[in-house]
Motif scaffolding. Sequence first.
Motif, PDB file in Angstrom:
ATOM      1  N   UNK A   1       0.827  -1.371  -0.205  1.00  0.00           N
ATOM      2  CA  UNK A   1      -0.101  -0.273   0.115  1.00  0.00           C
ATOM      3  C   UNK A   1       0.806   1.282  -0.103  1.00  0.00           C
ATOM      4  N   UNK A   2       2.113   1.304   0.727  1.00  0.00           N
ATOM      5  CA  UNK A   2       2.697   2.572   0.816  1.00  0.00           C
ATOM      6  C   UNK A   2       2.020   3.363   1.819  1.00  0.00           C
ATOM      7  N   UNK A   3       2.584   4.653   1.957  1.00  0.00           N
ATOM      8  CA  UNK A   3       1.750   5.542   3.111  1.00  0.00           C
ATOM      9  C   UNK A   3       0.531   6.405   2.763  1.00  0.00           C
ATOM     10  N   UNK A   4       0.205   7.067   3.689  1.00  0.00           N
ATOM     11  CA  UNK A   4      -1.222   7.918   3.522  1.00  0.00           C
ATOM     12  C   UNK A   4      -1.083   8.845   4.527  1.00  0.00           C
ATOM     13  N   UNK A   5      -1.093  10.061   4.163  1.00  0.00           N
ATOM     14  CA  UNK A   5      -0.874  11.314   5.055  1.00  0.00           C
ATOM     15  C   UNK A   5      -2.175  10.885   6.440  1.00  0.00           C
ATOM     16  N   UNK A   6      -3.122  10.613   5.859  1.00  0.00           N
ATOM     17  CA  UNK A   6      -4.234  10.801   6.877  1.00  0.00           C
ATOM     18  C   UNK A   6      -4.456   9.425   7.334  1.00  0.00           C
ATOM     19  N   UNK A   7      -3.505   8.381   7.379  1.00  0.00           N
ATOM     20  CA  UNK A   7      -3.485   6.839   7.781  1.00  0.00           C
ATOM     21  C   UNK A   7      -3.803   6.131   6.976  1.00  0.00           C
ATOM     22  N   UNK A   8      -2.705   4.814   6.949  1.00  0.00           N
ATOM     23  CA  UNK A   8      -2.867   3.824   6.003  1.00  0.00           C
ATOM     24  C   UNK A   8      -4.151   3.030   6.019  1.00  0.00           C
ATOM     25  N   UNK A   9      -4.806   3.195   7.117  1.00  0.00           N
ATOM     26  CA  UNK A   9      -6.132   2.347   7.463  1.00  0.00           C
ATOM     27  C   UNK A   9      -7.270   2.955   6.557  1.00  0.00           C
ATOM     28  N   UNK A  10      -7.030   4.428   6.505  1.00  0.00           N
ATOM     29  CA  UNK A  10      -8.223   5.179   5.887  1.00  0.00           C
ATOM     30  C   UNK A  10      -7.803   4.788   4.291  1.00  0.00           C
ATOM     31  N   UNK A  11      -6.609   4.892   3.952  1.00  0.00           N
ATOM     32  CA  UNK A  11      -6.403   4.720   2.415  1.00  0.00           C
ATOM     33  C   UNK A  11      -6.883   3.455   1.907  1.00  0.00           C
ATOM     34  N   UNK A  12      -6.772   2.192   2.842  1.00  0.00           N
ATOM     35  CA  UNK A  12      -7.303   0.821   2.548  1.00  0.00           C
ATOM     36  C   UNK A  12      -8.977   1.061   2.499  1.00  0.00           C
ATOM     37  N   UNK A  13      -9.441   1.747   3.334  1.00  0.00           N
ATOM     38  CA  UNK A  13     -10.922   1.673   3.310  1.00  0.00           C
ATOM     39  C   UNK A  13     -11.494   2.364   2.054  1.00  0.00           C
ATOM     40  N   UNK A  14     -10.681   3.477   1.643  1.00  0.00           N
ATOM     41  CA  UNK A  14     -11.365   4.288   0.355  1.00  0.00           C
ATOM     42  C   UNK A  14     -11.141   3.199  -0.831  1.00  0.00           C
ATOM     43  N   UNK A  15      -9.829   2.817  -1.030  1.00  0.00           N
ATOM     44  CA  UNK A  15      -9.624   1.717  -2.106  1.00  0.00           C
ATOM     45  C   UNK A  15     -10.604   0.426  -2.109  1.00  0.00           C
ATOM     46  N   UNK A  16     -10.984   0.021  -0.791  1.00  0.00           N
ATOM     47  CA  UNK A  16     -11.982  -0.969  -0.904  1.00  0.00           C
ATOM     48  C   UNK A  16     -13.247  -0.666  -1.361  1.00  0.00           C
ATOM     49  N   UNK A  17     -13.623   0.692  -0.970  1.00  0.00           N
ATOM     50  CA  UNK A  17     -15.032   1.095  -1.035  1.00  0.00           C
ATOM     51  C   UNK A  17     -14.928   1.312  -2.978  1.00  0.00           C
ATOM     52  N   UNK A  18     -14.049   1.772  -3.272  1.00  0.00           N
ATOM     53  CA  UNK A  18     -13.914   2.164  -4.777  1.00  0.00           C
ATOM     54  C   UNK A  18     -13.845   0.729  -5.620  1.00  0.00           C
ATOM     55  N   UNK A  19     -13.433  -0.049  -4.889  1.00  0.00           N
ATOM     56  CA  UNK A  19     -13.437  -1.706  -5.789  1.00  0.00           C
ATOM     57  C   UNK A  19     -15.003  -1.950  -5.869  1.00  0.00           C
ATOM     58  N   UNK A  20     -15.780  -1.604  -4.894  1.00  0.00           N
ATOM     59  CA  UNK A  20     -17.092  -2.281  -4.858  1.00  0.00           C
ATOM     60  C   UNK A  20     -17.991  -1.365  -5.763  1.00  0.00           C
ATOM     61  N   UNK A  21     -17.544  -0.178  -6.252  1.00  0.00           N
ATOM     62  CA  UNK A  21     -18.385   0.555  -7.059  1.00  0.00           C
ATOM     63  C   UNK A  21     -18.569   0.069  -8.691  1.00  0.00           C
ATOM     64  N   UNK A  22     -19.477   0.342  -9.113  1.00  0.00           N
ATOM     65  CA  UNK A  22     -19.698  -0.375 -10.574  1.00  0.00           C
ATOM     66  C   UNK A  22     -18.856   0.370 -11.480  1.00  0.00           C
ATOM     67  N   UNK A  23     -18.216  -0.301 -12.300  1.00  0.00           N
ATOM     68  CA  UNK A  23     -17.381   0.582 -13.259  1.00  0.00           C
ATOM     69  C   UNK A  23     -18.194   0.951 -14.535  1.00  0.00           C
ATOM     70  N   UNK A  24     -18.211   1.736 -15.087  1.00  0.00           N
ATOM     71  CA  UNK A  24     -18.522   2.199 -16.528  1.00  0.00           C
ATOM     72  C   UNK A  24     -17.787   3.125 -17.251  1.00  0.00           C
TER      73      UNK A  24
END
Length: 169
Positions: free
Chosen positions: A146-169
Amino acid sequence: MKELLQQSNIGYGFSDTPFGRCCIGFTDQGIFSVTFPESTGEGFDEIVRRYGCKAIIRDDEQSETWAKQIFSDGIVPPFQLIGTPFQISIWNELLEIKRGSCSTYQQIADAIGRPKAVRAVGTAIGANPIAFLVPCHRIIRSDGTLGGYKWGVERKKQILLWEKTLKKE
DNA sequence: AGGACAACGGTCT
DNA sequence: AGACCGTTGTCCT
């Protein structure tokens, strides 16, 4: 950088998002800052210290409007990037990355024609003033971690997971 | 898998 | 001038 926001009509406010409470800074030109501060004071300090703002006006209502657009409606409101030319060129690269996909620090360095400046690219990405909207969370290390994130790696992980679940178009 | 280390380049003090 | 970094490659255990 600090001399860019000396005007008087600078607003800021706090809003809840799916990824925590955020602080949004804006002028009539648009949003110039989105952060996830640990406290109200920290959000305030960031804007005053980083941009040298003299007087800023608390406006949670406007902040809420922006936040809803950004985090709920997927709308990109007007925004302005404040930084050095090097930083801005990198943040512009980040804006090219689509939702649901990722890039690496090295790929960004290559994209701006400075393959050796990887370390500096990491620092510049860490200085991203507009969280989420400028998707610095989509940059991971070359080895796939993952690498780093200014506002916490855990939050970075959350956002990426959420984006994965979105429908792509 | 993880730690130590050097080289890298932009930015801040 | 010196120090700090959201990295990376290499060389270890």
